[in-house]
Design a protein around this motif. Structure first.
Motif, mmCIF file in Angstrom:
data_model
loop_
_atom_site.group_PDB
_atom_site.id
_atom_site.type_symbol
_atom_site.label_atom_id
_atom_site.label_comp_id
_atom_site.label_asym_id
_atom_site.label_seq_id
_atom_site.Cartn_x
_atom_site.Cartn_y
_atom_site.Cartn_z
ATOM 1 N N ASP A 248 34.184 12.070 54.893
ATOM 2 C CA ASP A 248 34.109 13.496 54.600
ATOM 3 C C ASP A 248 35.169 14.245 55.410
ATOM 4 O O ASP A 248 35.071 14.315 56.644
ATOM 5 N N PRO A 249 36.190 14.798 54.767
ATOM 6 C CA PRO A 249 37.240 15.531 55.477
ATOM 7 C C PRO A 249 36.712 16.677 56.335
ATOM 8 O O PRO A 249 37.319 17.004 57.363
ATOM 9 N N GLN A 250 35.594 17.280 55.953
ATOM 10 C CA GLN A 250 35.042 18.368 56.761
ATOM 11 C C GLN A 250 34.508 17.848 58.093
ATOM 12 O O GLN A 250 34.622 18.518 59.123
ATOM 13 N N ILE A 251 33.926 16.655 58.072
ATOM 14 C CA ILE A 251 33.467 16.039 59.318
ATOM 15 C C ILE A 251 34.664 15.665 60.181
ATOM 16 O O ILE A 251 34.679 15.890 61.398
ATOM 17 N N TRP A 252 35.696 15.100 59.565
ATOM 18 C CA TRP A 252 36.881 14.716 60.326
ATOM 19 C C TRP A 252 37.556 15.924 60.962
ATOM 20 O O TRP A 252 38.110 15.828 62.065
ATOM 21 N N ALA A 253 37.506 17.064 60.286
ATOM 22 C CA ALA A 253 38.138 18.272 60.813
ATOM 23 C C ALA A 253 37.523 18.701 62.142
ATOM 24 O O ALA A 253 38.194 19.304 62.991
ATOM 25 N N VAL A 254 36.241 18.385 62.334
ATOM 26 C CA VAL A 254 35.576 18.701 63.600
ATOM 27 C C VAL A 254 36.262 17.981 64.758
ATOM 28 O O VAL A 254 36.323 18.491 65.883
ATOM 29 N N GLU A 258 43.184 16.104 60.171
ATOM 30 C CA GLU A 258 43.391 16.665 58.829
ATOM 31 C C GLU A 258 43.567 15.526 57.842
ATOM 32 O O GLU A 258 44.449 14.679 57.994
#
Length: 261
Positions: A248-254, A258
């Motif tokens: 999940d890119p949103q989790i990675w963004a944490v 990117e």
């Protein structure tokens, strides 16, 4: 979101490099032997695990019981002991590298998976820097496994910044944790155990097996079912919890990463 194994890795022998043959590494090797046996049976020997184990350490008395070694293994090299055992009694043709690996000199080209089961954060940093500095395009997958007293984490990601296959690039442990890894003082953490009691105070019974199971399960899902919906996990054996690291890119963004689509 799912990640699918690259087509060129399907229905073929898989070449795996396991760095570290201690508490977690020796458990991973044992599970890969079991996986190899199953894959050979269901594929008429067309799919198997070709494993290379690298470790410069020797077996001590305090490794017996906590790691996959016996008293007769004491003073022998860990990688050689494991490979000899599986080759002699399991019919494999695995290889050992009885020395500590230098990230700058490892030849990665022939491997499909690299698994790091090492104690030192510095090694992860140096390995991540080697991959990041390379302009090579590769689908090599890097599975890193780390342990605390009763917990641990498993992260599977693409080793190199450039991949050969289309689709999402999975971030590796260095992509997500590089700043934290650089702050770890390996000298204060790496104190030799002078007794079994002291060893258990650093890693409790069962923690190595728990993270090893999660790490090898990722490989099994990719090889057997061709996809995964998570690329790691956070395990706590004391509290009986497993939290998946979703793709999940949103989790990675944490973590400041990117996504590369």
């Amino acid at each position: 979101m799912d990640f699918y194994i690259p087509q060129h890795l399907l229905n073929k022998p898989l070449n795996v490099l396991l760095i570290g043959a201690g508490g977690t590494g020796s458990q991973i090797a044992t599970e890969l032997f079991q996986m190899d046996s199953l894959l050979r049976q269901i594929s008429q020997d067309s799919v198997c695990i070709n494993l290379t184990i690298a470790d410069g350490d020797t077996v001590s008395l305090f490794n017996v019981g906590r790691q996959a070694f016996y008293r007769q293994d004491i003073s022998s090299n860990k990688a050689e002991v494991l490979v000899s055992r599986f080759n002699n009694f399991g019919g494999t043709a695995w290889t050992s590298i009885p020395e500590y690996c230098d990230p700058k000199t490892i030849q990665f080209k022939k491997y499909d998976f690299i698994i790091t089961a090492v104690d030192k954060a510095e090694f992860r940093v140096k390995l991540g820097e080697v991959f990041n500095a390379s302009q090579q395009s590769s689908d090599l997958l890097w599975i890193d496994v780390g342990n605390g007293l009763s917990d641990g984490q498993i992260i599977c990601g693409h080793a190199y910044r450039k991949t050969m296959s289309t689709g999402i690039r999975l971030p590796n442990v260095y992509d997500l944790y590089s700043e934290m890894l650089k702050q770890v003082d390996d000298n204060s953490e790496d104190i030799p155990s002078c007794s079994t009691e002291a060893a258990l105070a650093k890693q409790d019974f069962g923690s190595n097996r728990a993270v090893a199971g999660q790490a090898t399960q990722l490989i099994w899902q990719l090889v057997r079912h061709a996809k995964i919906s998570h690329h790691g996990a956070f395990v706590d054996v004391a509290n009986a919890t497993v939290q998946p690291l979703k793709i999940d890119p949103q989790i990675w963004a944490v973590y400041g990463y990117e996504a590369q689509l």
